[in-house]
Motif scaffolding. Structure first.
Motif, short mmCIF file in Angstrom:
data_model
loop_
_atom_site.label_atom_id
_atom_site.label_comp_id
_atom_site.label_asym_id
_atom_site.label_seq_id
_atom_site.Cartn_x
_atom_site.Cartn_y
_atom_site.Cartn_z
N GLY A 93 0.82 -1.21 0.00
CA GLY A 93 0.00 0.00 0.00
C GLY A 93 0.85 1.26 0.00
N VAL A 94 1.93 1.23 0.77
CA VAL A 94 2.86 2.37 0.81
C VAL A 94 3.46 2.61 -0.56
CG1 VAL A 94 5.01 3.22 1.83
CG2 VAL A 94 3.39 1.96 3.24
N ALA A 95 3.90 1.52 -1.23
CA ALA A 95 4.51 1.65 -2.55
C ALA A 95 3.52 2.17 -3.58
CB ALA A 95 5.06 0.28 -2.99
N LEU A 96 2.26 1.76 -3.47
CA LEU A 96 1.23 2.21 -4.42
C LEU A 96 0.95 3.70 -4.25
CD1 LEU A 96 -0.47 0.95 -6.67
CD2 LEU A 96 -2.27 0.56 -4.98
N GLU A 137 -6.75 -0.59 7.59
CA GLU A 137 -5.81 -0.60 8.72
C GLU A 137 -4.51 0.07 8.29
OE1 GLU A 137 -5.32 -4.45 10.39
OE2 GLU A 137 -7.48 -4.81 10.62
N LYS A 138 -4.43 1.36 8.55
CA LYS A 138 -3.25 2.13 8.15
C LYS A 138 -2.23 2.13 9.28
CE LYS A 138 -6.16 5.44 5.57
NZ LYS A 138 -7.47 5.05 6.14
N ASP A 139 -0.96 1.94 8.93
CA ASP A 139 0.10 2.16 9.91
C ASP A 139 0.81 3.46 9.57
OD1 ASP A 139 1.93 1.62 7.85
OD2 ASP A 139 2.11 -0.49 8.41
N VAL A 149 -6.26 5.60 -2.89
CA VAL A 149 -5.67 4.37 -2.32
C VAL A 149 -5.55 4.50 -0.81
CG1 VAL A 149 -3.58 2.95 -2.21
CG2 VAL A 149 -4.41 3.76 -4.41
N PHE A 150 -5.05 5.64 -0.36
CA PHE A 150 -4.87 5.89 1.08
C PHE A 150 -6.21 5.79 1.81
CE2 PHE A 150 -4.86 8.91 4.67
CZ PHE A 150 -3.82 8.38 5.42
N ASN A 199 2.81 8.38 6.30
CA ASN A 199 4.02 9.04 5.82
C ASN A 199 4.04 9.17 4.30
OD1 ASN A 199 4.85 9.14 8.45
ND2 ASN A 199 6.39 7.53 8.27
N ALA A 200 3.67 8.08 3.62
CA ALA A 200 3.67 8.08 2.15
C ALA A 200 2.71 9.14 1.62
CB ALA A 200 3.30 6.70 1.62
N MET A 201 1.55 9.26 2.26
CA MET A 201 0.56 10.23 1.80
C MET A 201 1.01 11.66 2.08
SD MET A 201 -2.33 10.10 0.18
CE MET A 201 -1.78 11.48 -0.81
N ILE A 202 1.57 11.89 3.25
CA ILE A 202 2.06 13.24 3.59
C ILE A 202 3.19 13.64 2.65
CG2 ILE A 202 3.35 14.53 5.35
CD1 ILE A 202 1.65 13.10 7.46
N CYS A 203 4.12 12.72 2.39
CA CYS A 203 5.23 13.03 1.48
C CYS A 203 4.72 13.23 0.05
CB CYS A 203 6.26 11.90 1.51
SG CYS A 203 7.17 11.77 3.07
N GLY A 204 3.69 12.49 -0.35
CA GLY A 204 3.11 12.68 -1.66
C GLY A 204 2.48 14.06 -1.81
#
Length: 643
Positions: A391-394, A416-418, A410-411, A423-428
């Motif tokens: 999910g992080v990679a996507l 169940e988000k960890d 996707v986010f 982090n991936a969404m914030i950086c995106g």
């Protein structure tokens, strides 16, 4: 498909033989439904012998529908029905095993508890199976309860169960407790010794492992003992010499022995030794080839790795992943995708989670949005969970390919988000300049009590920098230090300096650089220098630039920024002096580069580069677009108004 038996009409109605013949042919839910209907209509549902055989035939099936039916028959017809069967734990153990070795190990503990409550006697297999479930789940408290219960039974000193306890304690990371069980055992065997040796090795206690290895009686010292020691020593360069000695003195070797030595040589950077071992191997498996491919790729010898990949007699998913990862590590993203296509096409192999992670990383680097959507479709079609790294990679892929909307979708769909998903969404959002949204997402993390880490703050601080959110950025920096007690690292300081620098608060930025508890690196100095150049602050910028030039005289960016600052202040003699210095040192400014994807093809453009086959048409179109009264400009403005 209907299940049919040729003898169906020839057998007496009260015979179970036709049903027993059908059991072996069952594979689907439809088959299960037919069997269920048959045993109900014939009355055999009340026949304990037949229902027991249904359980025996279905309980180990790889087909989930058959497994579920076996459990249903057990609970409805056996578990609490026949008092005679309460004296025999055999069927109970079968059901417990289906849970402890399956996808729901926690239910093994529940069923074990039901056994005790209903007076069903437990045996050594019941205990071993429930300890297996505790091992898989890492349940220390529950396992210790089982240990205490075992001590009250006559079978408490059973060698097999004592070994199960050692294995469970080690799986839970309790080396001392495992050693306590080991030291109190009346009798030891090779499993006991090897479990403890393996536990010591995995905890990095190689000396303790060696002491125990030397104590093993000759009859109990087997191939596993030697392999564990070799694997432990081969993990470090200091121990590799000892690993070689053990390897040379082994009474026999297997693939694990050879592969452990090859892996150790590769990890210690001794690729020639690894190749020597590889060439000497009497037999190789996929792990042998994949290790060599990975080793050469990490050294940058991708051509050798690719040649070995082609030489492989049989390629599986592991080998393809190793080759793809090698290309990815060396920036050969197109080649990585080519292996993926080969893997799915010519080899007809099914990608695993590692494959998809590598492919998504390559796609993200290339900006191939359409290919990324294809992979996303494959993940959805195969119902692969996005709860972990996938999910992080996507999210990261969609962000880097320019589709922040898809990344947010996707986010939002991950239940169940960890912290890595956040982090991936914030950086995106940060790389798309959506600082306000990134900051809001961070605050939502705080409200939901999701504990942030270093990467979270790098993302949100970077987002604040790009969006000019000075107050919010400084607030996040304080939350990091005061609320979450995280010590800022160089990257965090760099973000804060960038935030202040972009806002023109150069004195404050300079003060932070001077007061940093860690030595600022060249990136931080260049961030400050770039801000000085943007705001024309020669007072701070000049000494920073001179410091950077002395620090790294071969980097052209510091010269260029210093020259620009001099030019902005009209100090042309200083400009000439800097440019002359660059010529003397043969330094050139690295040209800017842009990419754009059109109909699945990524086009690259460099500053003053005219190598593109359609450069004439592109320049002509750009000239027309830059003309205020041109027809093209009129059309573009009209489109904007209408939209």
């Amino acid at each position: 498909m209907q299940l049919r038996v040729s003898a169906n009409w020839n057998q007496p109605w009260n015979s179970t033989l036709p049903t027993l013949l059908l059991l072996r042919k069952c594979k689907s839910q439809n088959h299960v439904n037919q069997i269920h209907a048959r045993i109900i209509t014939t009355g055999f549902i009340h026949n304990p012998s037949l229902t027991t055989k249904v359980i025996l035939n279905f309980i180990s099936s790889p087909h989930s529908s058959l497994l579920q039916f076996a459990r249903y028959v057990f609970f409805s017809r056996h578990a609490f029905q026949d008092s005679r069967e309460r004296d025999d734990p055999f069927l109970w153990n079968l059901i417990i095993k289906s849970y402890s070795h399956g996808s729901q190990p926690i239910k093994a503990l529940t069923l074990f508890s039901d056994m005790l409550q209903n007076g069903v006697p437990v045996d050594r297999f019941s205990i071993s199976l429930v300890l297996k479930a505790c091992s898989r789940l890492g349940l220390l408290k529950e396992g210790m309860q089982i240990h205490g219960f075992l001590a009250k039974l006559q079978i408490g000193s059973d060698l097999f169960l004592q070994n199960c306890l050692i294995s469970w304690y080690l799986r839970c990371g309790c080396l001392e407790l495992a050693h306590r069980v080991f030291s109190r055992m009346e009798k030891l065997d090779s499993v006991s010794y090897n479990s403890m040796i393996d536990g010591y090795v995995k905890c990095g206690m190689i000396d303790s492992a060696r002491l125990l290895f030397d104590r093993i009686p000759l009859d109990d010292k087997n191939l596993n003992s030697w392999n564990s020691m070799i694997c432990g020593y081969a993990q470090s360069e200091d121990g590799l010499k000892v690993a070689w000695e053990l390897f040379d003195n082994m009474p026999e070797r297997d693939l694990v022995s050879w592969n452990s030595m090859i892996d150790g040589c590769i990890k210690c950077g001794k690729m020639e030794n690894a190749r020597h071992l590889f060439d000497r191997m009497p037999k190789r498996d996929v792990v042998s080839w994949a290790s060599m491919i990975d080793g050469y790729a990490k050294l940058g010898s991708v051509e050798i790795a690719a040649a070995m990949f082609k030489q492989m007699p049989n390629r599986d998913v592991i080998a393809c992943n190793a080759m793809m990862a090698g290309y990815l590590q060396n920036g050969l993203f197109v080649e990585a995708l080519a292996v993926f296509d080969y893997m799915r096409g010519e080899c007809n192999l099914k990608p695993d989670a590692t494959t998809l992670l590598i492919v998504l990383s390559a796609i993200a680097q290339l900006g191939y949005l359409d290919e990324g959507r294809d992979i996303h479709g494959y993940i959805e079609a195969n119902r692969i969970s996005l709860g972990g790294k996938l999910g992080v990679a996507l999210i990261d892929m969609y962000s880097k390919c320019g589709s922040i909307e898809d990344a947010m979708s996707v986010f939002g769909n991950i239940e169940e988000k960890d912290v890595d998903h956040w982090n991936a969404m914030i950086c995106g959002l940060a790389i798309h300049g959506l600082g306000e949204l990134a900051f809001d997402l961070f605050m939502k993390m705080e409200r939901l009590s999701v504990v942030p880490d270093d990467i979270t703050f790098i993302g949100v601080l970077s987002a604040c920098a790009h969006a000019g959110l000075v107050k919010e950025g400084l607030m996040c920096f304080e939350i990091m230090r005061r609320i979450h007690r995280l010590e800022p690292k160089l990257h965090h300081f760099g973000c804060i300096i960038d935030i202040l620098g972009r806002a023109g608060k150069l004195e404050e930025a300079w003060k932070i650089v001077e007061e940093m508890p860690i030595e600022p690196n060249d990136v931080i100095w260049r961030t400050l220098l770039s801000a000085c150049n943007n705001h024309g602050n020669l007072k701070i910028g000049e000494p920073v630039a001179k410091y950077l030039i002395n620090l790294d005289s071969c980097n052209s960016s510091s010269y260029v920024l210093l020259s620009n600052m001099y030019a902005g202040s009209g100090m042309w003699s200083n400009v000439n002096r800097v440019r002359t210095l660059m010529k003397e040192r043969n330094l050139k400014k690295i040209p800017g580069c842009s990419w754009i994807e059109l109909e699945g093809i990524v086009h690259e453009f460099l500053v003053q580069d005219k190598s593109h086959p359609q450069v004439t048409e592109i320049c002509s179109l750009l000239d027309n677009m830059s003309t205020p009264n041109s027809e093209i400009t009129h059309c573009r403005n009209l489109d904007l108004v209408e939209s």
